[in-house]
Design a protein around this motif. Structure first.
Motif, PDB file in Angstrom:
ATOM      1  N   GLY A   1       0.780  -1.235   0.000  1.00  0.00           N
ATOM      2  CA  GLY A   1       0.000   0.000   0.000  1.00  0.00           C
ATOM      3  C   GLY A   1       0.809   1.280   0.000  1.00  0.00           C
ATOM      4  N   LEU A   2       2.082   1.220  -0.452  1.00  0.00           N
ATOM      5  CA  LEU A   2       2.933   2.409  -0.503  1.00  0.00           C
ATOM      6  C   LEU A   2       3.204   2.785  -1.960  1.00  0.00           C
ATOM      7  N   PHE A   3       2.746   3.945  -2.371  1.00  0.00           N
ATOM      8  CA  PHE A   3       2.961   4.398  -3.739  1.00  0.00           C
ATOM      9  C   PHE A   3       4.320   5.086  -3.854  1.00  0.00           C
ATOM     10  N   SER A   4       5.085   4.685  -4.863  1.00  0.00           N
ATOM     11  CA  SER A   4       6.400   5.274  -5.089  1.00  0.00           C
ATOM     12  C   SER A   4       6.521   5.776  -6.521  1.00  0.00           C
ATOM     13  N   PHE A   5       7.042   6.992  -6.669  1.00  0.00           N
ATOM     14  CA  PHE A   5       7.334   7.534  -7.987  1.00  0.00           C
ATOM     15  C   PHE A   5       8.836   7.786  -8.136  1.00  0.00           C
ATOM     16  N   GLY A   6       9.634   6.991  -7.415  1.00  0.00           N
ATOM     17  CA  GLY A   6      11.080   7.173  -7.491  1.00  0.00           C
ATOM     18  C   GLY A   6      11.846   5.933  -7.890  1.00  0.00           C
ATOM     19  N   HIS A   7      11.149   4.929  -8.412  1.00  0.00           N
ATOM     20  CA  HIS A   7      11.843   3.672  -8.702  1.00  0.00           C
ATOM     21  C   HIS A   7      12.771   3.742  -9.907  1.00  0.00           C
ATOM     22  N   ALA A   8      12.627   4.764 -10.724  1.00  0.00           N
ATOM     23  CA  ALA A   8      13.618   4.967 -11.781  1.00  0.00           C
ATOM     24  C   ALA A   8      14.977   5.268 -11.153  1.00  0.00           C
ATOM     25  N   GLY A   9      14.969   5.860  -9.954  1.00  0.00           N
ATOM     26  CA  GLY A   9      16.210   6.132  -9.236  1.00  0.00           C
ATOM     27  C   GLY A   9      16.907   4.846  -8.817  1.00  0.00           C
ATOM     28  N   PHE A  10      16.163   3.894  -8.268  1.00  0.00           N
ATOM     29  CA  PHE A  10      16.747   2.593  -7.901  1.00  0.00           C
ATOM     30  C   PHE A  10      17.206   1.838  -9.141  1.00  0.00           C
ATOM     31  N   MET A  11      16.445   1.974 -10.200  1.00  0.00           N
ATOM     32  CA  MET A  11      16.820   1.348 -11.471  1.00  0.00           C
ATOM     33  C   MET A  11      18.148   1.925 -11.964  1.00  0.00           C
ATOM     34  N   ALA A  12      18.304   3.247 -11.831  1.00  0.00           N
ATOM     35  CA  ALA A  12      19.540   3.916 -12.244  1.00  0.00           C
ATOM     36  C   ALA A  12      20.723   3.448 -11.398  1.00  0.00           C
ATOM     37  N   ILE A  13      20.507   3.285 -10.087  1.00  0.00           N
ATOM     38  CA  ILE A  13      21.580   2.818  -9.206  1.00  0.00           C
ATOM     39  C   ILE A  13      22.055   1.436  -9.643  1.00  0.00           C
ATOM     40  N   GLY A  14      21.114   0.527  -9.880  1.00  0.00           N
ATOM     41  CA  GLY A  14      21.473  -0.820 -10.333  1.00  0.00           C
ATOM     42  C   GLY A  14      22.194  -0.804 -11.667  1.00  0.00           C
ATOM     43  N   ALA A  15      21.729   0.058 -12.571  1.00  0.00           N
ATOM     44  CA  ALA A  15      22.323   0.139 -13.910  1.00  0.00           C
ATOM     45  C   ALA A  15      23.754   0.669 -13.846  1.00  0.00           C
ATOM     46  N   TYR A  16      23.934   1.786 -13.173  1.00  0.00           N
ATOM     47  CA  TYR A  16      25.253   2.429 -13.127  1.00  0.00           C
ATOM     48  C   TYR A  16      26.267   1.639 -12.298  1.00  0.00           C
ATOM     49  N   VAL A  17      25.845   1.151 -11.139  1.00  0.00           N
ATOM     50  CA  VAL A  17      26.780   0.408 -10.278  1.00  0.00           C
ATOM     51  C   VAL A  17      27.234  -0.874 -10.969  1.00  0.00           C
ATOM     52  N   SER A  18      26.303  -1.619 -11.550  1.00  0.00           N
ATOM     53  CA  SER A  18      26.672  -2.857 -12.252  1.00  0.00           C
ATOM     54  C   SER A  18      27.538  -2.564 -13.472  1.00  0.00           C
ATOM     55  N   ALA A  19      27.223  -1.472 -14.176  1.00  0.00           N
ATOM     56  CA  ALA A  19      28.000  -1.104 -15.366  1.00  0.00           C
ATOM     57  C   ALA A  19      29.443  -0.757 -15.005  1.00  0.00           C
ATOM     58  N   ILE A  20      29.619  -0.008 -13.920  1.00  0.00           N
ATOM     59  CA  ILE A  20      30.974   0.340 -13.468  1.00  0.00           C
ATOM     60  C   ILE A  20      31.740  -0.916 -13.053  1.00  0.00           C
TER      61      ILE A  20
ATOM     62  N   MET B   1      17.638   8.668 -19.245  1.00  0.00           N
ATOM     63  CA  MET B   1      16.858   7.441 -19.353  1.00  0.00           C
ATOM     64  C   MET B   1      16.030   7.177 -18.097  1.00  0.00           C
ATOM     65  N   PHE B   2      16.364   7.867 -16.989  1.00  0.00           N
ATOM     66  CA  PHE B   2      15.749   7.572 -15.703  1.00  0.00           C
ATOM     67  C   PHE B   2      15.019   8.783 -15.145  1.00  0.00           C
ATOM     68  N   GLN B   3      14.335   9.501 -16.014  1.00  0.00           N
ATOM     69  CA  GLN B   3      13.557  10.656 -15.602  1.00  0.00           C
ATOM     70  C   GLN B   3      12.266  10.242 -14.886  1.00  0.00           C
ATOM     71  N   LEU B   4      11.541  11.228 -14.398  1.00  0.00           N
ATOM     72  CA  LEU B   4      10.265  10.991 -13.714  1.00  0.00           C
ATOM     73  C   LEU B   4       9.289  10.224 -14.609  1.00  0.00           C
ATOM     74  N   THR B   5       9.351  10.490 -15.905  1.00  0.00           N
ATOM     75  CA  THR B   5       8.433   9.794 -16.827  1.00  0.00           C
ATOM     76  C   THR B   5       8.627   8.286 -16.777  1.00  0.00           C
ATOM     77  N   LYS B   6       9.860   7.827 -16.528  1.00  0.00           N
ATOM     78  CA  LYS B   6      10.125   6.386 -16.433  1.00  0.00           C
ATOM     79  C   LYS B   6       9.449   5.813 -15.194  1.00  0.00           C
ATOM     80  N   SER B   7       9.567   6.514 -14.057  1.00  0.00           N
ATOM     81  CA  SER B   7       8.903   6.061 -12.825  1.00  0.00           C
ATOM     82  C   SER B   7       7.394   6.016 -13.009  1.00  0.00           C
ATOM     83  N   THR B   8       6.859   7.044 -13.676  1.00  0.00           N
ATOM     84  CA  THR B   8       5.414   7.115 -13.911  1.00  0.00           C
ATOM     85  C   THR B   8       4.954   5.964 -14.790  1.00  0.00           C
ATOM     86  N   GLU B   9       5.725   5.699 -15.828  1.00  0.00           N
ATOM     87  CA  GLU B   9       5.398   4.595 -16.749  1.00  0.00           C
ATOM     88  C   GLU B   9       5.345   3.263 -16.009  1.00  0.00           C
TER      89      GLU B   9
END
Length: 261
Positions: free
Chosen positions: A32-51, A202-210
């Protein structure tokens, strides 16, 4: 009409989105918790793994796990200060977090800055994504049907009553948030190593909304619905790609039409 190479690429993106949507479904649909910031977690996983793979030559699966752990640690830090917030306030806090993460990556040269990060090993394949998604669906299903999952559902239904009967509300919100962040990070890692290139845009607010729309489209509190939502709402924009700038207009209209019928 479409080549298998093109369809396979879309299916990989479906799998990437599904990983994030499964985590969001646990957080939003079952806790029951709405989040509009998961593109941020997605970005962390993408960048950290890429590095990890690009600079330190780590195997992809190891890098993916490190990215997921990094996202979980961040979720604990953010959750400690925000999970006490009610309703829209938590949603706004996660929105701010997602945008902050994007801006941080946008200004750090170590991660490529605004120009992006290129040369990432392109190791993500459709069989790999399929196996990871199947494991993720099974894991979420088992969690939801366990005692811990029932506690999360109880918190969604009535937080005060859950606390009264002895459920540690903050603890279960934190667990849900952390697992959700880890799933988003895994999706980000798969995404980075499929494209071979990352940029903060690639990880803007629109991605979280989508991603949130995919959860709502499939039905809150439904794992099967999350799978359908990720599949359908990833394919619709591709079907309208020939209409270029108009395709997202048609996409939005299609989503509204389906949700009201």
């Amino acid at each position: 009409m479409f080549s298998w190479f093109y369809i396979e690429g879309i299916l990989i993106i479906v799998g990437v989105n599904l990983m994030v949507v499964l985590g969001l479904s646990l957080l939003t649909g079952f806790t029951g918790l709405f989040s509009f910031g998961h593109a941020g977690f997605m970005a962390i996983g993408a960048y950290v793994s890429a590095i990890c793979t690009l600079n330190y030559n780590m195997p992809f699966l190891v890098a993916m796990v490190i990215g997921a752990i990094a996202a979980m640690i961040m979720s604990f830090l953010i959750g400690y200060f925000t999970l006490g917030l009610k309703g829209d306030y938590f949603c706004i806090a996660t929105l701010g977090f997602g945008e902050s993460v994007r801006l941080i990556f946008d200004n750090l040269d170590f991660f490529g800055g605004a120009r992006g990060l290129s040369g990432i090993p392109m190791v993500t394949t459709f069989p790999m994504v399929l196996v990871i998604c199947i494991i993720a669906v099974i894991a979420i299903t088992l969690l939801i049907h366990s005692r811990h999952g029932r506690n999360m559902i109880a918190i969604r239904e009535e937080e005060l009553a859950s606390q009264t009967i002895g459920i540690n509300v903050f603890k279960y919100k934190m667990i849900s948030f952390a697992i959700s962040a880890a799933f988003a990070a895994i999706g980000g890692a798969l995404y980075a190593h499929y494209l071979g290139y990352l940029q903060p845009l690639m990880f803007q607010l629109t991605k979280s909304t989508e991603l949130t729309i995919m959860v709502i489209f499939g039905g809150l509190g439904s794992i099967g619905g999350s799978v359908i939502g990720a599949f359908v709402l990833t394919f619709i924009p591709e079907l309208f790609r020939a209409f270029a700038s108009w395709r997202l207009v048609f996409y939005g209209a299609a989503v509204i039409l389906v949700m009201i019928t």
